[in-house]
Scaffold this motif. Structure first.
Motif, PDB file in Angstrom:
ATOM      1  N   GLY A  92       0.792  -1.213   0.000  1.00  0.00           N
ATOM      2  CA  GLY A  92       0.000   0.000   0.000  1.00  0.00           C
ATOM      3  C   GLY A  92       0.826   1.265   0.000  1.00  0.00           C
ATOM      4  O   GLY A  92       0.314   2.340   0.316  1.00  0.00           O
ATOM      5  N   GLY A  93       2.115   1.158  -0.336  1.00  0.00           N
ATOM      6  CA  GLY A  93       2.971   2.334  -0.407  1.00  0.00           C
ATOM      7  C   GLY A  93       4.237   2.249   0.416  1.00  0.00           C
ATOM      8  O   GLY A  93       5.053   3.170   0.386  1.00  0.00           O
ATOM      9  N   GLY A  94       4.452   1.179   1.146  1.00  0.00           N
ATOM     10  CA  GLY A  94       5.658   1.033   1.969  1.00  0.00           C
ATOM     11  C   GLY A  94       5.334   0.444   3.324  1.00  0.00           C
ATOM     12  O   GLY A  94       4.178   0.117   3.633  1.00  0.00           O
ATOM     13  N   LEU A  95       6.364   0.308   4.151  1.00  0.00           N
ATOM     14  CA  LEU A  95       6.213  -0.280   5.484  1.00  0.00           C
ATOM     15  C   LEU A  95       5.679   0.753   6.465  1.00  0.00           C
ATOM     16  O   LEU A  95       6.183   1.875   6.540  1.00  0.00           O
ATOM     17  N   VAL A  96       4.682   0.366   7.239  1.00  0.00           N
ATOM     18  CA  VAL A  96       4.117   1.230   8.275  1.00  0.00           C
ATOM     19  C   VAL A  96       4.789   0.899   9.603  1.00  0.00           C
ATOM     20  O   VAL A  96       4.882  -0.277   9.978  1.00  0.00           O
ATOM     21  N   ARG A  97       5.261   1.926  10.305  1.00  0.00           N
ATOM     22  CA  ARG A  97       5.914   1.720  11.600  1.00  0.00           C
ATOM     23  C   ARG A  97       4.927   1.092  12.586  1.00  0.00           C
ATOM     24  O   ARG A  97       3.770   1.474  12.665  1.00  0.00           O
ATOM     25  N   GLY A  98       5.414   0.103  13.344  1.00  0.00           N
ATOM     26  CA  GLY A  98       4.595  -0.544  14.353  1.00  0.00           C
ATOM     27  C   GLY A  98       3.624  -1.580  13.819  1.00  0.00           C
ATOM     28  O   GLY A  98       2.748  -2.031  14.546  1.00  0.00           O
ATOM     29  N   SER A  99       3.759  -1.981  12.549  1.00  0.00           N
ATOM     30  CA  SER A  99       2.836  -2.958  11.961  1.00  0.00           C
ATOM     31  C   SER A  99       3.394  -4.370  12.094  1.00  0.00           C
ATOM     32  O   SER A  99       4.612  -4.578  12.187  1.00  0.00           O
ATOM     33  N   LEU A 100       2.501  -5.342  12.075  1.00  0.00           N
ATOM     34  CA  LEU A 100       2.852  -6.760  12.165  1.00  0.00           C
ATOM     35  C   LEU A 100       2.426  -7.421  10.864  1.00  0.00           C
ATOM     36  O   LEU A 100       1.235  -7.428  10.523  1.00  0.00           O
ATOM     37  N   ILE A 101       3.390  -7.981  10.112  1.00  0.00           N
ATOM     38  CA  ILE A 101       3.147  -8.489   8.763  1.00  0.00           C
ATOM     39  C   ILE A 101       3.460  -9.976   8.724  1.00  0.00           C
ATOM     40  O   ILE A 101       4.555 -10.399   9.085  1.00  0.00           O
ATOM     41  N   ILE A 221       6.751 -11.652  10.052  1.00  0.00           N
ATOM     42  CA  ILE A 221       6.683 -13.028  10.542  1.00  0.00           C
ATOM     43  C   ILE A 221       6.532 -13.953   9.343  1.00  0.00           C
ATOM     44  O   ILE A 221       5.595 -13.801   8.558  1.00  0.00           O
ATOM     45  N   VAL A 222       7.451 -14.891   9.191  1.00  0.00           N
ATOM     46  CA  VAL A 222       7.353 -15.893   8.131  1.00  0.00           C
ATOM     47  C   VAL A 222       6.573 -17.081   8.682  1.00  0.00           C
ATOM     48  O   VAL A 222       6.867 -17.582   9.771  1.00  0.00           O
ATOM     49  N   GLY A 223       5.541 -17.509   7.939  1.00  0.00           N
ATOM     50  CA  GLY A 223       4.706 -18.629   8.377  1.00  0.00           C
ATOM     51  C   GLY A 223       4.715 -19.754   7.365  1.00  0.00           C
ATOM     52  O   GLY A 223       4.632 -19.520   6.155  1.00  0.00           O
ATOM     53  N   HIS A 224       4.819 -20.992   7.857  1.00  0.00           N
ATOM     54  CA  HIS A 224       4.700 -22.149   6.973  1.00  0.00           C
ATOM     55  C   HIS A 224       3.251 -22.301   6.534  1.00  0.00           C
ATOM     56  O   HIS A 224       2.341 -21.794   7.181  1.00  0.00           O
ATOM     57  N   VAL A 225       3.026 -22.992   5.434  1.00  0.00           N
ATOM     58  CA  VAL A 225       1.668 -23.213   4.942  1.00  0.00           C
ATOM     59  C   VAL A 225       1.353 -24.700   4.953  1.00  0.00           C
ATOM     60  O   VAL A 225       2.246 -25.553   4.905  1.00  0.00           O
ATOM     61  N   THR A 226       0.062 -25.011   5.017  1.00  0.00           N
ATOM     62  CA  THR A 226      -0.407 -26.389   4.974  1.00  0.00           C
ATOM     63  C   THR A 226      -0.524 -26.848   3.520  1.00  0.00           C
ATOM     64  O   THR A 226      -0.300 -26.074   2.592  1.00  0.00           O
ATOM     65  N   LYS A 227      -0.901 -28.103   3.328  1.00  0.00           N
ATOM     66  CA  LYS A 227      -1.042 -28.608   1.960  1.00  0.00           C
ATOM     67  C   LYS A 227      -2.197 -27.946   1.215  1.00  0.00           C
ATOM     68  O   LYS A 227      -2.228 -27.956  -0.013  1.00  0.00           O
ATOM     69  N   GLU A 228      -3.142 -27.344   1.964  1.00  0.00           N
ATOM     70  CA  GLU A 228      -4.228 -26.599   1.321  1.00  0.00           C
ATOM     71  C   GLU A 228      -3.812 -25.187   0.935  1.00  0.00           C
ATOM     72  O   GLU A 228      -4.577 -24.453   0.327  1.00  0.00           O
ATOM     73  N   GLY A 229      -2.578 -24.758   1.323  1.00  0.00           N
ATOM     74  CA  GLY A 229      -2.101 -23.433   0.971  1.00  0.00           C
ATOM     75  C   GLY A 229      -2.369 -22.366   2.012  1.00  0.00           C
ATOM     76  O   GLY A 229      -2.060 -21.202   1.806  1.00  0.00           O
ATOM     77  N   GLN A 230      -2.917 -22.749   3.174  1.00  0.00           N
ATOM     78  CA  GLN A 230      -3.197 -21.799   4.247  1.00  0.00           C
ATOM     79  C   GLN A 230      -2.032 -21.765   5.232  1.00  0.00           C
ATOM     80  O   GLN A 230      -1.295 -22.741   5.367  1.00  0.00           O
TER      81      GLN A 230
END
Length: 463
Positions: A92-101, A221-230
């Protein structure tokens, strides 16, 4: 009772891996999200009884007072430039301070590579960045970093899985951006279950969210995904974060698509297109040209259509193959688009224009690996099926888009001018559009022929 003390009883509970619903016993179907076989057993420590009577917020006077809209102060969110245009577009235009992604994607798709490139660009702007890895050693990270290029000294690395040690390192270094790779490897000592479990992922994310908001730090935060892609873990994880990004694509192909499915600071319709190269991920500034690269000439069953992702029109080649079946029941297959939608459109072709497809296998594919569910592709899919069935190629300089209804009518779609402009930019001469848009597009478009069709039968006569 032994030695005058009662033994501590270990409590066992069951959590739903999809939504985080808690139950004292195992259940086949979750009452919260109605999913089957999602409950897992975990042990939790019993809560210790607080000594003394707790004072309420009313008695101490420490509570938040309700305010009206006129009392709320507005200010523009401070954003940091990642120097990756496609990444900024999705955020949306760059990183927002204090956000959790939260960043999710299949293994080997390039999540860590992309975030390492983002970290390098931010550190080049004299921003303190802390990259915390629970999966790779420092030597492994350096090998990947050497392949990507040079990095500033303001980028620090830490290999740690204990969340208490991670929190202590953050408090001491006070970085502006933190990258956690991955949340499934983090272990919170206050939770007795194993790392990667529902409880650990939920509680670890809650700690990181508190750090992001209280210290005004941007946390990836990097998250693993399930076989359904979630994203693996409880569904509540996606509700806790500010932004959820999915990295899509075939790990054996060069293209990658970054898509936002939740964004509190921007649109969720934008996508970013990347190409995996030897020195990392490179931006694809013109996805239409990239998707049409290698398109066959004078081949039946090939039609170019236009989809809109957010504010960006993207030209996509629709390929169809219709052939006699060798079985009693014809086979249908769709790659990149909705399988049920393809079956519906084939039923419309049979009923409304008399195309006998009952004894034919049908395969529909969106070239380039795109996954699109927009109804504007309907007309292109129908024309591709007709072209393959009659074995008559459609001219290479023709593009078609429009939604097809159950009566065979071609309905209007949004952003028609942008679609035509994109087609004209890439050299297309003729554009088949819904009849409702014909007059409007003829006035706004010069140098490209606009042909309006009211039904699929009208479009079939053109080819």
């Amino acid at each position: 009772m032994l030695g005058g003390k009662m033994a501590t009883k270990i409590k066992t509970v069951f959590f739903c891996q999809s939504c985080g619903y808690e139950s004292s016993k195992w259940m086949g179907q979750c009452p919260g999200c109605r999913e089957w076989n999602t409950f897992v057993e975990e042990t939790v420590k019993p809560a210790s009884k607080a000594s003394g009577k707790q004072s309420s917020a009313l008695s101490t006077g420490e509570y938040n007072k309700p305010v009206s809209l006129s009392e709320i102060e507005m200010r523009d969110e401070e954003r940091a430039d990642t120097h990756i245009g496609e990444f900024n577009r999705v955020l949306g235009g760059g990183l927002v301070r204090g956000s959790l992604i939260l960043v999710g994607g299949d293994p080997g798709i390039g999540k860590s590579t992309l975030l390492l490139q983002v970290a390098g660009n931010l550190s080049g702007d004299k921003r303190d960045v802390l990259y915390i890895s629970g999966e790779e050693s420092l030597r492994q990270i350096k090998l990947r970093a050497n392949r990507l290029g040079k990095f500033s000294e303001s980028l620090k690395f830490l290999c740690e899985t204990n969340l208490s040690n991670v929190e202590e390192a953050i408090v001491r270094t006070k970085p502006e951006v933190i990258i956690i790779d991955s949340i499934q490897t983090m272990a919170n000592e206050s939770v007795s279950s194993a790392p990667g479990s529902v409880s650990q992922v939920r509680e670890s994310t809650a700690v990181l969210m508190r750090i992001a908001k209280s210290m005004n730090i941007t946390v990836f935060i990097v998250g693993h995904v399930t076989k359904e892609g979630q994203v693996a873990g409880p569904r509540v994880l996606e509700h806790m974060v500010d932004t959820v990004l999915y990295f899509e694509g075939d790990r054996h192909a060069s293209y990658r698509i970054l898509r936002a499915v939740k964004n509190r600071f921007g649109s969720t319709n934008e996508i970013g297109v990347f190409e995996m190269q030897e020195k990392g991920l490179a931006e694809v500034t013109n996805p239409s040209e990239f998707m049409l690269d290698g398109r066959p000439e004078n081949a039946s069953g090939s039609v170019v259509t236009c989809s809109v992702e957010g504010t960006r029109p993207i030209l996509i080649e629709v390929q169809a193959l219709v052939t006699h079946t060798n079985f009693g029941f014809p086979r249908r297959q769709a790659n990149g688009t909705d399988y049920n939608r393809v079956n519906l459109l084939m039923a419309v072709l049979e009923k409304r224009i008399g195309l006998q497809l009952g004894d034919f296998d049908a395969y529909v594919n969106l070239a380039g690996g795109m996954k699109v569910a927009e109804p504007s592709l309907d007309l292109g899919i129908c024309l591709a099926i007709i072209s393959s069935f009659k074995n008559k190629p459609i001219s290479d300089d023709v593009i078609a888009f429009g939604e097809v209804g159950l009566s065979g009518e071609v309905r209007s779609v949004s952003m028609g001018e942008s679609r035509v402009m994109e087609a004209q930019k890439l050299g297309f001469k003729t554009c088949i559009v819904p009849k409702a848009l014909e007059d409007k597009l003829k006035k706004s478009s010069k140098g490209i022929e606009i042909i309006g069709v009211a039904s699929v039968s009208d479009a079939m006569k053109l080819i």
